[in-house]
Scaffold this motif. Sequence first.
Motif, PDB file in Angstrom:
ATOM      1  N   SER A  34       6.831 -25.072 -31.072  1.00 25.77           N
ATOM      2  CA  SER A  34       8.277 -24.943 -31.231  1.00 25.77           C
ATOM      3  C   SER A  34       9.012 -24.777 -29.899  1.00 25.77           C
ATOM      4  O   SER A  34      10.221 -24.616 -29.867  1.00 25.77           O
ATOM      5  N   GLU A  35       8.254 -24.783 -28.807  1.00 25.72           N
ATOM      6  CA  GLU A  35       8.890 -24.709 -27.478  1.00 25.72           C
ATOM      7  C   GLU A  35       8.120 -25.635 -26.542  1.00 25.72           C
ATOM      8  O   GLU A  35       6.913 -25.816 -26.726  1.00 25.72           O
ATOM      9  N   ASP A  36       8.813 -26.155 -25.539  1.00 25.30           N
ATOM     10  CA  ASP A  36       8.087 -26.901 -24.510  1.00 25.30           C
ATOM     11  C   ASP A  36       7.010 -25.983 -23.930  1.00 25.30           C
ATOM     12  O   ASP A  36       7.238 -24.791 -23.760  1.00 25.30           O
ATOM     13  N   PHE A  37       5.880 -26.553 -23.664  1.00 25.00           N
ATOM     14  CA  PHE A  37       4.750 -25.759 -23.204  1.00 25.00           C
ATOM     15  C   PHE A  37       4.436 -26.125 -21.764  1.00 25.00           C
ATOM     16  O   PHE A  37       4.093 -27.273 -21.477  1.00 25.00           O
ATOM     17  N   VAL A  38       4.577 -25.158 -20.850  1.00 26.52           N
ATOM     18  CA  VAL A  38       4.312 -25.465 -19.432  1.00 26.52           C
ATOM     19  C   VAL A  38       3.059 -24.734 -18.955  1.00 26.52           C
ATOM     20  O   VAL A  38       2.695 -23.687 -19.487  1.00 26.52           O
ATOM     21  N   ALA A  39       2.416 -25.331 -17.970  1.00 24.39           N
ATOM     22  CA  ALA A  39       1.162 -24.757 -17.471  1.00 24.39           C
ATOM     23  C   ALA A  39       1.444 -23.459 -16.711  1.00 24.39           C
ATOM     24  O   ALA A  39       2.218 -23.465 -15.759  1.00 24.39           O
ATOM     25  N   LEU A 132      -3.200 -30.752 -13.835  1.00 19.05           N
ATOM     26  CA  LEU A 132      -1.849 -30.210 -14.047  1.00 19.05           C
ATOM     27  C   LEU A 132      -1.476 -29.312 -12.887  1.00 19.05           C
ATOM     28  O   LEU A 132      -2.307 -28.529 -12.417  1.00 19.05           O
ATOM     29  N   GLU A 133      -0.223 -29.411 -12.478  1.00 19.48           N
ATOM     30  CA  GLU A 133       0.290 -28.454 -11.485  1.00 19.48           C
ATOM     31  C   GLU A 133       0.845 -27.249 -12.229  1.00 19.48           C
ATOM     32  O   GLU A 133       1.256 -27.381 -13.389  1.00 19.48           O
ATOM     33  N   GLU A 134       0.875 -26.118 -11.563  1.00 18.93           N
ATOM     34  CA  GLU A 134       1.504 -24.940 -12.169  1.00 18.93           C
ATOM     35  C   GLU A 134       2.954 -25.280 -12.538  1.00 18.93           C
ATOM     36  O   GLU A 134       3.654 -25.912 -11.752  1.00 18.93           O
ATOM     37  N   GLY A 135       3.380 -24.906 -13.744  1.00 14.45           N
ATOM     38  CA  GLY A 135       4.768 -25.138 -14.164  1.00 14.45           C
ATOM     39  C   GLY A 135       5.011 -26.536 -14.727  1.00 14.45           C
ATOM     40  O   GLY A 135       6.112 -26.830 -15.199  1.00 14.45           O
ATOM     41  N   GLN A 136       4.008 -27.375 -14.684  1.00 15.46           N
ATOM     42  CA  GLN A 136       4.176 -28.743 -15.205  1.00 15.46           C
ATOM     43  C   GLN A 136       4.193 -28.718 -16.738  1.00 15.46           C
ATOM     44  O   GLN A 136       3.528 -27.888 -17.357  1.00 15.46           O
TER      45      GLN A 136
END
Length: 388
Positions: A34-39, A132-136
């Motif tokens: 239900s939310e964008d999921f960032v690394a 994946l980069e942090e925050g991607q």
Amino acid sequence: MVRIEEAIKIIQDQDIKLKTEIRKLINCLGFSISEDFVAPFAMPSFDNSAMDGYALCGIIQEYKIVGEVAAGNISEIDLKEGEAVRIFTGAKVPENTTAVMMQEKAKVNGDKLILEEQPKEGQSIRRKGGQLEEGQLVFEKGYAITPAGIGMIASLGIEKVEVYKKPVINLITTGDELITPGKFKKEGQIYESNSYALAVACEQFGFPVQHRLQIEDNFESIKSGIKKSIENTDILILSGGISVGDYDFVKQALEENGVEEQFYKVFQKPGKPLFFGRKENKFVFALPGNPASSLSCFYIYVLPFLQKFSGFQECGLPKYSFSISHDFENRSDRPSFLKAKVINDNVQILDGQGSSMIQSMAKGNALAFIDAETSAKKGDQIDCYLIS
Ligand code: AMP
Ligand code: MG
């Protein structure tokens, strides 16, 4: 009566109040986030070896082995030119590692390492942030979680996920002639099969049915059955009694329960007497009773709505074009969803297209769409919805 595209649009355009919940990751398969999921951190989070072999410093042919590093361990060694360490898959490579050479391409003689081929800079090193980069952004809101998705989220150390709630689904079948499988069948009766096919079709796509209810063709019974059933449900699916026969009471019973018609009857074959309605944030599909019609309507109309209600970004059966393996003429004046079998890149329209005939659907794996009064020549491309 609405056209197929209108019916689909009416369903898609429903304004739904989506609900969310926090679930344990292990129970999230088939739910959508239900939310964008960032690394929360880079993946991999450190440079590591892709092979069992040797971490090398410099590009030469012979090295001195100065130690060993296994997965999960950290080497304190700062490699110097001409030095190597034994390393295993997943282990963090020591500082100053130029490349990793797989053990199959290296010979050991005492503390000497002799390579059989020249390493390339960076070879067999999985770099920090390589995936994946942090925050991607990992997954967009609405992503329906697959087993690989569960694995991905777990690898980011997350144990609980906010997802959209799935609908509570109730199923009502109507018909005086219906008798439950396993019971003795009298002359004139038929075995009730729609609640079975529909319940497992829901389940197959990850939507368990809460209650199944069988009601006779009696207006008051249907009305009170709907009243009770709709109270504790998000989506009510009915089968039978929605056509124009003298014993078809479902539509009126829905109206008297405050269910507002969104559409009734679709210009299609099979499944013309299809009803879709809503009462506040509760939704009702009344499907025709004929077994193949009800399941066909489930696939084309109900399934995408169950997915939309669950916040899915992508809804509906996968649709592809296949080359028809024989000439076919659709003589119906209505656009048709035909029971079909896709094998490799070809589609065959099956015998047994009657609305009541479910065997052909059981043996097939697709619904082929062919427009009204349209002929297809062998080799023409036909749109198919894959049902399995
Ligand atoms: P109806 O839509 O109620 O007029 O039913 C159309 C046809 O489907 C009739 O031949 C019914 O006997 C049959 N039918 C209706 N409901 C079911 C069911 N749940 N299982 C199997 N056949 C059904
Ligand atoms: Mg009936």
